[in-house]
Scaffold this motif. Structure first.
Motif, PDB file in Angstrom:
ATOM      1  N   ALA A  89     -27.335   9.051  15.296  1.00 39.50           N
ATOM      2  CA  ALA A  89     -27.192   8.827  16.733  1.00 39.50           C
ATOM      3  C   ALA A  89     -27.267   7.346  17.075  1.00 39.50           C
ATOM      4  O   ALA A  89     -26.736   6.916  18.101  1.00 39.50           O
ATOM      5  N   GLU A  90     -27.917   6.558  16.211  1.00 37.83           N
ATOM      6  CA  GLU A  90     -28.095   5.141  16.506  1.00 37.83           C
ATOM      7  C   GLU A  90     -27.001   4.257  15.918  1.00 37.83           C
ATOM      8  O   GLU A  90     -27.113   3.031  15.924  1.00 37.83           O
ATOM      9  N   ASN A 119     -37.714   1.815  24.616  1.00 41.82           N
ATOM     10  CA  ASN A 119     -36.981   2.900  23.982  1.00 41.82           C
ATOM     11  C   ASN A 119     -36.183   3.695  25.018  1.00 41.82           C
ATOM     12  O   ASN A 119     -36.539   3.744  26.205  1.00 41.82           O
ATOM     13  N   SER A 120     -35.119   4.297  24.553  1.00 43.83           N
ATOM     14  CA  SER A 120     -34.292   5.166  25.394  1.00 43.83           C
ATOM     15  C   SER A 120     -33.493   6.078  24.486  1.00 43.83           C
ATOM     16  O   SER A 120     -33.159   5.703  23.350  1.00 43.83           O
ATOM     17  N   GLN A 121     -33.167   7.258  24.963  1.00 43.52           N
ATOM     18  CA  GLN A 121     -32.265   8.134  24.231  1.00 43.52           C
ATOM     19  C   GLN A 121     -30.813   7.735  24.438  1.00 43.52           C
ATOM     20  O   GLN A 121     -29.920   8.233  23.758  1.00 43.52           O
ATOM     21  N   ASP A 122     -30.585   6.813  25.378  1.00 41.01           N
ATOM     22  CA  ASP A 122     -29.244   6.306  25.658  1.00 41.01           C
ATOM     23  C   ASP A 122     -29.088   4.969  24.934  1.00 41.01           C
ATOM     24  O   ASP A 122     -29.684   3.961  25.322  1.00 41.01           O
ATOM     25  N   HIS A 181     -40.858   3.031  18.549  1.00 42.53           N
ATOM     26  CA  HIS A 181     -39.746   3.579  17.775  1.00 42.53           C
ATOM     27  C   HIS A 181     -39.636   2.934  16.394  1.00 42.53           C
ATOM     28  O   HIS A 181     -39.870   3.591  15.391  1.00 42.53           O
TER      29      HIS A 181
END
Length: 202
Positions: free
Chosen positions: A74-75, A140-143, A169
């Protein structure tokens, strides 16, 4: 530049190295290499980095789209942002050590200053321990676009080092090739551990 077979082998090896240090728990972490055809080798999503096989590396294009049907981390977008910002970067690593995550949670602000460490000389362009650098910290962010927007302008500032922390993270580090990226990650992780050890004696 690197061909996919070489990059794949480097990714497998670095995963085992980082896992051996306790910097890649569970399936955390992701690694990438710029390839000579303009694509990128990256880790497949959800694989334990200490048990990577050649099948756990894949290729994506400059937009992050899979070129072989596998699902990238995802990253991957954060890796590609670094490759866009720094055309000479050949490899990017992301570690998750307890020390790095702990420091990012223990301090406030958007950066942590590292001063006077002999290990600073392991970073590109630094020739003496008598130096100070700022290790940027981004929330941090999931976006991934939010993280990218928050950190990339700071990485382009004069004197910026090839590393940053995502709070709660982990650590990103990069270099002209895999060997330099490994050296950056190891040096920053060592300095973080030394800083925390010093704090424990106060």
């Amino acid at each position: 530049m690197t061909d996919f077979t070489t990059a794949r082998d480097q990714i497998v090896a670095v995963g085992r190295w980082l896992d051996g240090k306790g910097w890649a728990p569970a399936t955390s972490g992701n690694y990438s290499v710029r390839l000579d055809d303009g694509s990128f080798a990256v880790t497949v999503s959800g694989r334990h980095k200490g048990r990577l096989t050649p099948d756990d590396a894949m290729r994506v294009d400059a937009a992050g789209e899979s070129l072989d049907g596998k699902r990238p981390s995802a990253e991957t977008a954060l890796h590609l942002a670094l490759y866009r910002a720094f055309p000479d970067v050949g490899a990017v690593l992301h570690s998750h050590s307890p020390a790095a995550v702990g420091l990012s949670r223990a301090v406030t602000g958007d950066g942590y200053t590292l001063t006077g460490h002999e290990m600073l000389k392991a970073l590109p362009g630094i020739a003496t321990h008598d130096a100070s650098v700022i290790l940027p910290i981004v929330e941090n962010s999931q976006d991934m676009a939010v993280i990218d927007a928050g950190i990339t302008p700071r990485l382009l500032e004069p004197g910026a080092i090839p590393a940053y922390l995502i709070r709660s993270h982990g650590l990103y580090g990069w270099g002209r090739d895999m060997a330099e990226a490994e050296r950056v990650i190891e040096a920053i992780e060592w300095m973080i551990a030394a800083e925390l050890a010093e704090r424990s004696f106060r």
